[in-house]
Scaffold this motif. Structure first.
Motif, mmCIF file in Angstrom:
data_model
loop_
_atom_site.group_PDB
_atom_site.id
_atom_site.type_symbol
_atom_site.label_atom_id
_atom_site.label_comp_id
_atom_site.label_asym_id
_atom_site.label_seq_id
_atom_site.Cartn_x
_atom_site.Cartn_y
_atom_site.Cartn_z
ATOM 1 N N ALA A 23 0.825 -1.202 0.000
ATOM 2 C CA ALA A 23 0.000 0.000 0.000
ATOM 3 C C ALA A 23 0.860 1.253 0.000
ATOM 4 C CB ALA A 23 -0.932 0.002 1.217
ATOM 5 N N ASN A 24 2.000 1.180 0.676
ATOM 6 C CA ASN A 24 2.928 2.313 0.761
ATOM 7 C C ASN A 24 4.206 1.794 1.389
ATOM 8 O OD1 ASN A 24 3.896 4.874 0.513
ATOM 9 N ND2 ASN A 24 2.479 5.826 1.979
ATOM 10 N N LYS A 25 5.265 2.593 1.354
ATOM 11 C CA LYS A 25 6.522 2.183 2.000
ATOM 12 C C LYS A 25 7.367 3.415 2.272
ATOM 13 C CE LYS A 25 9.536 1.925 -1.914
ATOM 14 N NZ LYS A 25 10.639 1.269 -2.581
ATOM 15 N N ARG A 26 8.323 3.239 3.173
ATOM 16 C CA ARG A 26 9.366 4.238 3.398
ATOM 17 C C ARG A 26 10.586 3.486 3.910
ATOM 18 N NH1 ARG A 26 9.531 5.663 8.949
ATOM 19 N NH2 ARG A 26 7.715 4.885 10.114
ATOM 20 N N SER A 27 11.737 4.068 3.708
ATOM 21 C CA SER A 27 12.959 3.378 4.133
ATOM 22 C C SER A 27 14.040 4.379 4.483
ATOM 23 C CB SER A 27 13.462 2.436 3.037
ATOM 24 O OG SER A 27 13.776 3.154 1.864
ATOM 25 N N SER A 28 14.929 3.951 5.382
ATOM 26 C CA SER A 28 16.147 4.711 5.687
ATOM 27 C C SER A 28 17.317 3.823 5.278
ATOM 28 C CB SER A 28 16.181 5.041 7.185
ATOM 29 O OG SER A 28 16.195 3.849 7.950
ATOM 30 N N GLY A 29 18.476 4.131 5.758
ATOM 31 C CA GLY A 29 19.643 3.365 5.327
ATOM 32 C C GLY A 29 19.612 1.910 5.726
ATOM 33 N N LYS A 30 19.106 1.603 6.924
ATOM 34 C CA LYS A 30 19.225 0.244 7.431
ATOM 35 C C LYS A 30 17.899 -0.414 7.787
ATOM 36 C CE LYS A 30 23.857 1.076 9.293
ATOM 37 N NZ LYS A 30 24.714 1.045 10.495
ATOM 38 N N ILE A 43 -1.233 -4.060 7.755
ATOM 39 C CA ILE A 43 -0.229 -4.280 8.780
ATOM 40 C C ILE A 43 1.092 -3.715 8.277
ATOM 41 C CG2 ILE A 43 0.529 -6.558 7.963
ATOM 42 C CD1 ILE A 43 0.719 -7.410 10.933
ATOM 43 N N GLN A 44 1.928 -3.277 9.208
ATOM 44 C CA GLN A 44 3.260 -2.794 8.838
ATOM 45 C C GLN A 44 4.267 -3.940 8.892
ATOM 46 O OE1 GLN A 44 5.242 1.215 9.722
ATOM 47 N NE2 GLN A 44 5.939 -0.053 11.434
ATOM 48 N N GLY A 45 5.036 -4.067 7.823
ATOM 49 C CA GLY A 45 6.142 -5.005 7.793
ATOM 50 C C GLY A 45 7.447 -4.254 7.974
ATOM 51 N N VAL A 46 8.252 -4.670 8.940
ATOM 52 C CA VAL A 46 9.526 -4.008 9.228
ATOM 53 C C VAL A 46 10.659 -4.897 8.710
ATOM 54 C CG1 VAL A 46 11.012 -3.054 11.021
ATOM 55 C CG2 VAL A 46 8.509 -2.953 11.279
ATOM 56 N N VAL A 47 11.478 -4.329 7.822
ATOM 57 C CA VAL A 47 12.600 -5.074 7.235
ATOM 58 C C VAL A 47 13.903 -4.445 7.733
ATOM 59 C CG1 VAL A 47 13.579 -6.015 5.108
ATOM 60 C CG2 VAL A 47 11.151 -5.347 5.176
ATOM 61 N N VAL A 48 14.629 -5.177 8.581
ATOM 62 C CA VAL A 48 15.898 -4.689 9.137
ATOM 63 C C VAL A 48 17.043 -5.280 8.311
ATOM 64 C CG1 VAL A 48 17.372 -4.591 11.189
ATOM 65 C CG2 VAL A 48 14.873 -4.533 11.430
ATOM 66 N N LYS A 49 17.886 -4.428 7.779
ATOM 67 C CA LYS A 49 18.942 -4.870 6.864
ATOM 68 C C LYS A 49 19.818 -5.951 7.475
ATOM 69 C CE LYS A 49 22.575 -3.086 3.826
ATOM 70 N NZ LYS A 49 23.284 -1.881 3.352
ATOM 71 N N ALA A 50 20.138 -5.812 8.753
ATOM 72 C CA ALA A 50 21.048 -6.763 9.406
ATOM 73 C C ALA A 50 20.423 -8.145 9.589
ATOM 74 C CB ALA A 50 21.473 -6.203 10.761
ATOM 75 N N VAL A 56 16.881 -9.575 -0.220
ATOM 76 C CA VAL A 56 15.582 -9.263 0.380
ATOM 77 C C VAL A 56 15.498 -7.783 0.734
ATOM 78 C CG1 VAL A 56 14.134 -9.617 2.434
ATOM 79 C CG2 VAL A 56 15.104 -11.579 1.223
ATOM 80 N N PHE A 57 16.594 -7.236 1.278
ATOM 81 C CA PHE A 57 16.550 -5.825 1.670
ATOM 82 C C PHE A 57 16.424 -4.923 0.447
ATOM 83 C CE2 PHE A 57 18.298 -1.760 3.218
ATOM 84 C CZ PHE A 57 17.410 -1.556 4.282
ATOM 85 N N GLN A 58 17.128 -5.254 -0.615
ATOM 86 C CA GLN A 58 17.022 -4.453 -1.835
ATOM 87 C C GLN A 58 15.616 -4.548 -2.436
ATOM 88 O OE1 GLN A 58 19.101 -2.153 -2.951
ATOM 89 N NE2 GLN A 58 20.330 -2.656 -1.120
ATOM 90 N N SER A 59 15.009 -5.724 -2.353
ATOM 91 C CA SER A 59 13.618 -5.873 -2.816
ATOM 92 C C SER A 59 12.687 -4.978 -2.014
ATOM 93 C CB SER A 59 13.164 -7.329 -2.678
ATOM 94 O OG SER A 59 13.848 -8.167 -3.570
#
Length: 430
Positions: A23-30, A43-50, A56-59
């Motif tokens: 529906a929408n997204k936003r991202s910072s460096g990590k 629901i919000q999905g949180v993707v932590v780079k580490a 997956v993070f680039q997707s």
């Protein structure tokens, strides 16, 4: 474990997979935050780079609005979320990349949104209104089933009209004239003589060239009809039914009402019995309010109904309208031939009439007289008159317009938001 957003509360601390759209997204460096929807909720999905692979993070960073995916992650409680949960994402599998989705997170004109109604339905606001509509429908079936009513389906193509043919869509039925139904009422009266208490729930059509926020060309009606029910009995069913559906929405659509910013304190007051005002009293009231243009015998318009409704914090019945204003089948008041035993139920907050109902004429000679006075085709209404010829009884019924009711309960400004694909004057697309 494959599940849906609405069911994730059962899997706190466990890993699940959900088929969803972005529906929408936003991202910072990590870290990337994905706003996911699957039709059952958001629901919000949180993707932590580490915590995930680089792929997956680039997707997560590059995925576009309304792309579809399977997302796998651990369900966590989140007190900051209105939903109460979030998903700590472990894996993403993109199903389809969406390119240039036209409805972006910004303001759009109403005509643009209407042209893209098939896509506008995906928004949080429209999703919430449709869920409230669904709850009203669910509660409607519950109410009538629990109160001994039988569901009957009247025809959509008819050879006659309950209120004349001036606002009906005409078509050819082979070599006969036919009309799209503006009400199932006459057929429901026949069903009530067979089954006692019945209700219908179906589409109705009005070829009325209105462009107000209250009008649709195609809309859905709930039409109960009850044998051996007189005027007062009819009003009791109406107020009990409306109270029931409002309370059902309050109980089962808390998240949707909150998303819409609906003031639920106003809905919490909606409990039977409802106040009443006669047509005579309404005319006097309107004169005091400065509506000098309206006279006894005139019908009420939106400003008049709104002025009356503003004096109450509940739906209000306006009863005993002049005979000249109402359809041929309404029972006259036994004490006054110039008014009929009818009532319109006016919703609060300026939403207008949501129910029209009456006791029906059950005397054969009077019905025939009314058919003649209204210039209706006697032969076309022969079957309807026969209901009074073979075991006639007092009976009553009403019709509730679903879309106006949805608009009122959800707080939507215009009925076009209360139906999935509105049919309006000059709009038949999409």
């Amino acid at each position: 474990m494959k599940t849906t957003i609405s069911e994730v509360k059962q899997f706190v601390g466990k890993e699940v997979t959900i088929g969803a759209w972005i529906a929408n997204k936003r991202s910072s460096g990590k870290i990337a935050f994905l706003q996911l929807r699957d039709g059952t909720g958001f629901i919000q999905g949180v993707v932590v780079k580490a915590d995930v692979s680089e792929e997956v993070f680039q997707s997560a960073k590059s995925i576009t609005q309304e792309s579809s995916l399977y997302v796998t992650g651990e369900v966590q409680e989140d007190a900051r979320s209105p939903f109460g949960f979030e998903l700590l994402v472990k894996d993403i599998k993109i199903i389809h990349d969406s390119v240039d989705f036209p409805i972006t997170p910004k303001e759009h004109g109403i005509e643009f949104l209407m042209d893209n109604r098939h896509l506008w339905l995906r928004s949080r606001r429209q999703h919430a209104i449709m869920k409230i509509r669904n709850e009203i429908i669910r509660a409607t079936y519950q109410f009538f089933n629990e109160n001994g009513f039988v569901k009957v389906d009247p025809p959509i193509l008819t050879g006659s009209a309950p209120e004349g043919t001036s606002e009906l869509f005409h078509t050819k039925y082979f070599d006969e004239d036919a009309y799209l139904s503006q009400s199932g009422q006459l057929y429901m009266e026949a069903a009530a003589m067979a089954l006692g208490k019945v209700f219908s729930f179906g589409p109705t059509f009005r070829a009325e060239k209105s462009k107000t926020r209250r009008h649709l060309i195609e809309f859905w009606m709930i039409e109960p009809e009850m044998a051996f029910y007189e005027f007062e009995d009819n009003l009791k069913v109406q107020e009990d039914y409306v109270s029931f559906i409002v309370q059902a929405v309050l109980e089962n659509c808390k998240l949707e009402l909150e998303r819409l910013g609906r003031d639920t304190s106003k809905l919490e007051k909606i409990k039977a019995p409802f106040p009443r005002i006669s047509y005579d009293e309404a005319i006097k009231f309107l004169h005091k309010k400065g509506f000098d243009d309206i006279e006894w015998g005139d019908d009420f318009g939106a400003p008049h109904e709104t002025a009356i409704a503003e004096s109450y914090d509940m739906p209000v019945f306006i009863t005993h309208y002049p005979t000249s204003l109402k359809p041929f089948y309404m029972q006259p008041d036994p004490n006054r031939e110039d008014v009929v035993l009818c009532a319109d139920l006016i919703a609060p907050e300026g939403y207008g009439e949501i129910i029209g109902g009456s006791e029906r004429i059950h005397n054969l000679e009077l019905l025939k007289q009314r058919i003649d006075e209204h210039g209706l085709d006697t032969e076309a209404y022969k079957w309807y008159a026969e209901l009074r010829q073979f075991g006639s009884v007092p009976h009553s019924g009403f019709g509730l317009g679903l879309e106006r009711t949805v608009a009122w309960i959800s707080g939507a400004e215009h009925v076009r938001e209360s139906i999935p694909f509105p049919r309006l004057l000059n709009r038949l697309y999409p």
